[in-house]
Design an enzyme around this catalytic site. Structure first.
Site, short mmCIF file in Angstrom:
data_model
loop_
_atom_site.label_atom_id
_atom_site.label_comp_id
_atom_site.label_asym_id
_atom_site.label_seq_id
_atom_site.Cartn_x
_atom_site.Cartn_y
_atom_site.Cartn_z
N TYR A 230 5.03 0.01 -10.31
CA TYR A 230 3.72 -0.81 -10.36
C TYR A 230 2.87 -0.05 -9.43
CZ TYR A 230 6.43 -4.56 -12.59
OH TYR A 230 6.96 -5.40 -13.61
N LYS B 116 7.45 -12.20 -15.80
CA LYS B 116 8.24 -13.60 -16.06
C LYS B 116 7.76 -14.35 -17.10
CE LYS B 116 10.29 -13.27 -12.16
NZ LYS B 116 11.21 -12.46 -12.73
N TYR C 188 12.26 -10.93 -8.75
CA TYR C 188 12.19 -10.01 -9.97
C TYR C 188 13.09 -10.12 -10.94
CZ TYR C 188 10.23 -6.30 -12.63
OH TYR C 188 9.80 -5.20 -13.67
N HIS D 137 18.33 -1.88 -16.02
CA HIS D 137 17.57 -1.16 -14.67
C HIS D 137 17.85 -2.03 -13.45
CE1 HIS D 137 13.92 0.96 -16.52
NE2 HIS D 137 15.00 1.27 -17.16
N PRO E 35 1.07 -11.11 -16.15
CA PRO E 35 2.12 -10.17 -16.45
C PRO E 35 2.96 -9.43 -15.30
CG PRO E 35 0.15 -9.20 -17.35
CD PRO E 35 -0.13 -10.62 -16.83
C1 PHB Z 1 6.24 -4.20 -20.39
O1 PHB Z 1 7.02 -3.32 -20.57
O2 PHB Z 1 5.40 -4.75 -21.16
C2 PHB Z 1 5.83 -5.11 -18.80
C3 PHB Z 1 6.77 -4.50 -18.08
C4 PHB Z 1 6.73 -5.26 -16.62
C5 PHB Z 1 5.68 -6.17 -16.61
C6 PHB Z 1 4.85 -6.52 -17.52
C7 PHB Z 1 5.01 -5.82 -18.67
O3 PHB Z 1 5.46 -6.59 -15.05
#
Ligand code: PHB
Ligand code: APR
Length: 394
Positions: free
Chosen positions: A201, A297, A385, A72, A293
């Site tokens: 997000y 990270k 990120y 990605h 989460p």
């Molecule tokens: C996930 O796909 O489980 C996931 C992706 C991004 C995040 C947290 C969890 O920031």
């Protein structure tokens, strides 16, 4: 039994460390409390930084990741009825992330370890490290009614937040830093196509949500929920309805819903322990730190600890450089605190903190508007990120 490095815990930290050491001819044994099937049944993170991808390559477990993982080069922030793309590659000079589930990473590492003939002892009870301050540490564990002792040079505590390793260090030698958030994430896994090619997000007055994925046909979605929420209260229908309300309208309209394969709630916490070593014991990954989460990270920080300990062990065994050992903790902590900062900041900016009032809510929107309208702001998000550089030992 005797080995060079005894590893407690067969999560991603322990397995990756074991595989890297094994390939350098450094003998190691992993002792794990649970069964292999149980370890693989846990649904966890899914975003790998470039540094972790490179480390998995070095460990020789890149084949399935390259076939099935999804590179990605951007993700989206949604807020205030807007969607803004963070162009990871353009803002960082070409860096990306890889979408590949922690469960898959763990499975690949387990298979590679088995193929290499390295020893993992599953379902080991009452694992205990001993003699940490001496030159001859060892671990003991019980299995099938027998107690076994493994003598070693070093012990890697890769046994997660609830493990025995951190608890074996005298309390007065450790300082713990902790922040507990007043909410958790309710996660849902489903065999439905992801709503978007990239992660979204989303900040919303009703609470944060995240659209993520595991493959072109498997989605992972999250909702911010109160800390005391029970997963039984969330039927699949209720989850999908709530997710739709929190997403921008054109995204909600495209959402494909279906039965869940897994649903669970995880609390959000920031936690760091200092130092990360005591005598011949090194804490690695979740045993030493937890991040919320929101910055993706957790797993990646575990990998950077592994990288540091692995390079240090290679120096010890191949060059006799025992003088570098004392640097493990400070080297790891530099990067950990920066990832803690990023995770805390993303969490603070995107979640609903109702107790903080309307002023806080306006601050969040102003901050999002600022960082996404400034090249410097977007670059800050992007470079964190994709992952800050690994710290060097010397
Ligand atoms: C996930 O796909 O489980 C996931 C992706 C991004 C995040 C947290 C969890 O920031
Ligand atoms: N004895 C032996 N093994 C133990 C003990 C113990 N006393 N306590 C825990 N373990 C095992 C657990 O069963 C688990 O398999 O240690 C392992 C720790 O694995 P994780 O909790 O997954 O921690 P880690 O390997 O550091 O992985 C990093 O990144 O995305 C985050 O939290 C996520 O799991 C992820 C982590």
């Amino acid at each position: 039994m005797k080995t060079q490095v005894a590893i407690i815990g067969a999560g991603p930290s322990g397995l990756l460390l074991g595989q890297l050491l094994h390939r350098q001819g450094i003998d190691n044994v992993i002792v794990e409390r649970r069964s292999g099937e149980y370890v693989l049944s846990r649904i966890r993170a899914g975003v790998l930084e470039q540094g972790m991808v490179d480390l998995l390559r070095e460990a020789g477990v890149d084949q399935r990741m390259d076939e099935e993982g999804l590179p990605h080069d951007g993700f989206e922030l949604a807020f205030d009825n807007r969607r803004v793309r963070i162009a990871l590659d353009a803002l960082t000079g070409g860096s990306k992330v890889m979408i590949y589930g922690q469960t898959e990473v763990t499975q690949d590492l387990m298979e590679a370890r088995e193929a290499a003939g390295a020893m993992t002892i599953y379902e080991a009870e009452n694992v205990q490290p001993h003699g940490l301050e001496s030159d001859h540490p060892y671990i003991t564990f019980d299995k099938n009614g027998e107690t076994t002792r493994i003598d070693c040079d070093y012990i890697a505590g890769c046994d997660g937040y609830h493990g025995v390793s951190r608890q074996s260090i005298p309390k007065d030698r450790l300082k713990e830093f902790e922040k507990v958030y007043p909410f958790g994430w309710l996660g849902l896994l489903s065999d439905t196509p992801p709503v978007s090619d990239e992660l979204i997000y989303a900040r919303h007055e009703r609470g944060f949500s995240l659209c993520s994925m595991r493959s072109a046909t498997r989605s992972r979605y999250y909702l911010q929920v109160p800390l005391d929420e029970k997963v039984e209260n969330w039927s699949d229908d209720r989850f999908w309805e709530e997710l739709k309300r929190r997403l921008p309208e054109e995204v909600a309209q495209k959402l494909v819903t279906g039965p869940s394969i897994e649903k669970s709630i995880a609390p959000l916490r920031s936690f760091v322990v200092e130092p990360m070593q005591y005598g011949r014991l090194f804490l690695v990954g979740d045993a030493a730190h937890i991040v919320p989460p929101t910055g993706a990270k957790g797993l990646n920080l575990a990998a950077s600890d592994v990288n540091t300990l692995y390079r240090l062990m290679v120096k010890v065994y191949q060059e006799g450089r025992t003088d570098l050992i004392e640097r493990y903790s400070q080297t790891c902590l530099k990067r950990i605190w920066k990832a803690e900062r990023f995770s805390w900041w993303m969490t603070s900016m995107l979640h609903n903190f109702s107790a903080e009032g309307d002023f806080n809510s306006r601050m969040q929107l102003a901050e999002l508007d600022y960082v996404t309208s400034s090249k410097a702001g977007m670059t800050t998000i992007a470079e964190n990120y994709v992952g800050l550089p690994y710290e060097s030992l010397e």
